[in-house]
Write a protein that holds these residues in place. Structure first.
Motif, PDB file in Angstrom:
ATOM      1  N   LEU A 187       0.806  -1.220   0.000  1.00  0.00           N
ATOM      2  CA  LEU A 187       0.000   0.000   0.000  1.00  0.00           C
ATOM      3  C   LEU A 187       0.845   1.279   0.000  1.00  0.00           C
ATOM      4  O   LEU A 187       0.545   2.199  -0.767  1.00  0.00           O
ATOM      5  N   THR A 191       0.556   4.111  -2.938  1.00  0.00           N
ATOM      6  CA  THR A 191       0.244   5.509  -2.618  1.00  0.00           C
ATOM      7  C   THR A 191       1.320   6.440  -3.153  1.00  0.00           C
ATOM      8  O   THR A 191       1.018   7.511  -3.694  1.00  0.00           O
ATOM      9  N   ALA A 201      -3.931  10.632  -2.366  1.00  0.00           N
ATOM     10  CA  ALA A 201      -4.959   9.787  -1.763  1.00  0.00           C
ATOM     11  C   ALA A 201      -5.420  10.423  -0.456  1.00  0.00           C
ATOM     12  O   ALA A 201      -4.638  10.551   0.488  1.00  0.00           O
ATOM     13  N   THR A 204      -8.269   6.124   2.430  1.00  0.00           N
ATOM     14  CA  THR A 204      -7.789   4.790   2.069  1.00  0.00           C
ATOM     15  C   THR A 204      -8.387   3.743   3.001  1.00  0.00           C
ATOM     16  O   THR A 204      -8.507   3.968   4.208  1.00  0.00           O
ATOM     17  N   ALA A 215      -7.139  -2.864  -1.797  1.00  0.00           N
ATOM     18  CA  ALA A 215      -7.194  -1.482  -1.291  1.00  0.00           C
ATOM     19  C   ALA A 215      -8.160  -0.636  -2.114  1.00  0.00           C
ATOM     20  O   ALA A 215      -8.297  -0.830  -3.325  1.00  0.00           O
ATOM     21  N   THR A 216      -8.822   0.282  -1.434  1.00  0.00           N
ATOM     22  CA  THR A 216      -9.611   1.321  -2.077  1.00  0.00           C
ATOM     23  C   THR A 216      -8.993   2.660  -1.696  1.00  0.00           C
ATOM     24  O   THR A 216      -8.907   2.980  -0.502  1.00  0.00           O
ATOM     25  N   LEU A 217      -8.531   3.413  -2.684  1.00  0.00           N
ATOM     26  CA  LEU A 217      -7.901   4.715  -2.447  1.00  0.00           C
ATOM     27  C   LEU A 217      -8.686   5.785  -3.192  1.00  0.00           C
ATOM     28  O   LEU A 217      -8.852   5.707  -4.415  1.00  0.00           O
ATOM     29  N   CYS A 219      -8.791   9.476  -4.470  1.00  0.00           N
ATOM     30  CA  CYS A 219      -7.723  10.423  -4.827  1.00  0.00           C
ATOM     31  C   CYS A 219      -8.286  11.668  -5.499  1.00  0.00           C
ATOM     32  O   CYS A 219      -9.334  11.634  -6.148  1.00  0.00           O
TER      33      CYS A 219
END
Length: 222
Positions: A187, A191, A201, A204, A215-217, A219
């Protein structure tokens, strides 16, 4: 025929609901929970906004959620079968969307600053090497200055022994049949890559799985 076109032909012929096959219901529940939470926290733009799903497949994931929620939905996927399938499904359901076959690294069919939201439909981790930077440049071009780019990506390191044997840590690549198959970054590295590509981001979350994490980021443009 690319591997994605071949897979979508097989999925459609076998009566599956989406790319995730028999895991569709689980994937749909998880995605729905994430998007609902982001909506409640006002991370998503308001309904009626213009959204693009990268790697939309047959439209059964983020595109379906967004269309039902009242967004103007666009989707792009490299598989012609997936796009035709999405068009058929949405037409039958009475939902509106603009689905086009294309490469997420060359999005010339879309205008500069066209989208309020660009959603990575678990597509980014399929991109290898310089494909990622090419895709980032396109997203920066088509995203509105105050728009949101949501990354939905494999992250961390593979957890299953059979996958660890085929993981090239120095390049963050999971191999299959001797070829790079997925980009699987820790991660912090993901990022940092986003930041170096012009995205910050601001939210997160990570979903832990037995195989690798996801992962969900959320941005914005820097």
């Amino acid at each position: 025929m690319n591997i994605y076109e071949q897979c979508y032909r097989q999925l459609k012929q076998s009566g599956q609901q989406a790319w995730t096959g028999e895991g569709y219901e689980r994937a749909w529940r998880k995605l729905t929970a994430i998007l609902q939470a982001l909506s409640k926290k006002h991370v998503l733009p308001a309904p009626g906004s213009v959204c693009l799903e990268l790697g939309c497949g047959n439209g059964a994931m983020a595109s379906l959620f967004m269309a039902r929620a009242g967004y103007q939905v666009y989707g792009v996927d490299i598989s012609p079968t997936a796009i035709g399938w999405a068009q058929e499904t949405f037409s039958t359901a009475g939902l509106a969307a603009d689905f086009q076959q294309g490469d997420v690294c060359t999005l010339g069919m879309y205008h500069d600053h066209q989208f309020d939201l660009v959603f990575d439909g678990s597509c980014l981790h399929c991109l290898i090497g310089d494909q990622r930077q090419r895709c980032y440049r396109q997203i920066k071009r088509i995203l509105k200055p105050n728009g949101v780019f949501i990354v939905s990506s494999m992250c961390g390191q593979p957890k299953r022994p059979e996958d660890r044997q085929h993981y090239r840590a120095e390049k963050y690549q999971l191999m299959r049949q001797g070829q790079p198959w997925r980009t699987l970054m820790p991660l912090p590295r993901l990022t940092a890559e986003l930041a170096a590509s012009g995205f910050i981001a601001f939210k997160t979350s990570v979903s832990e799985n037995p195989w690798w994490d996801h992962a969900t980021l959320c941005c914005r443009l820097i």
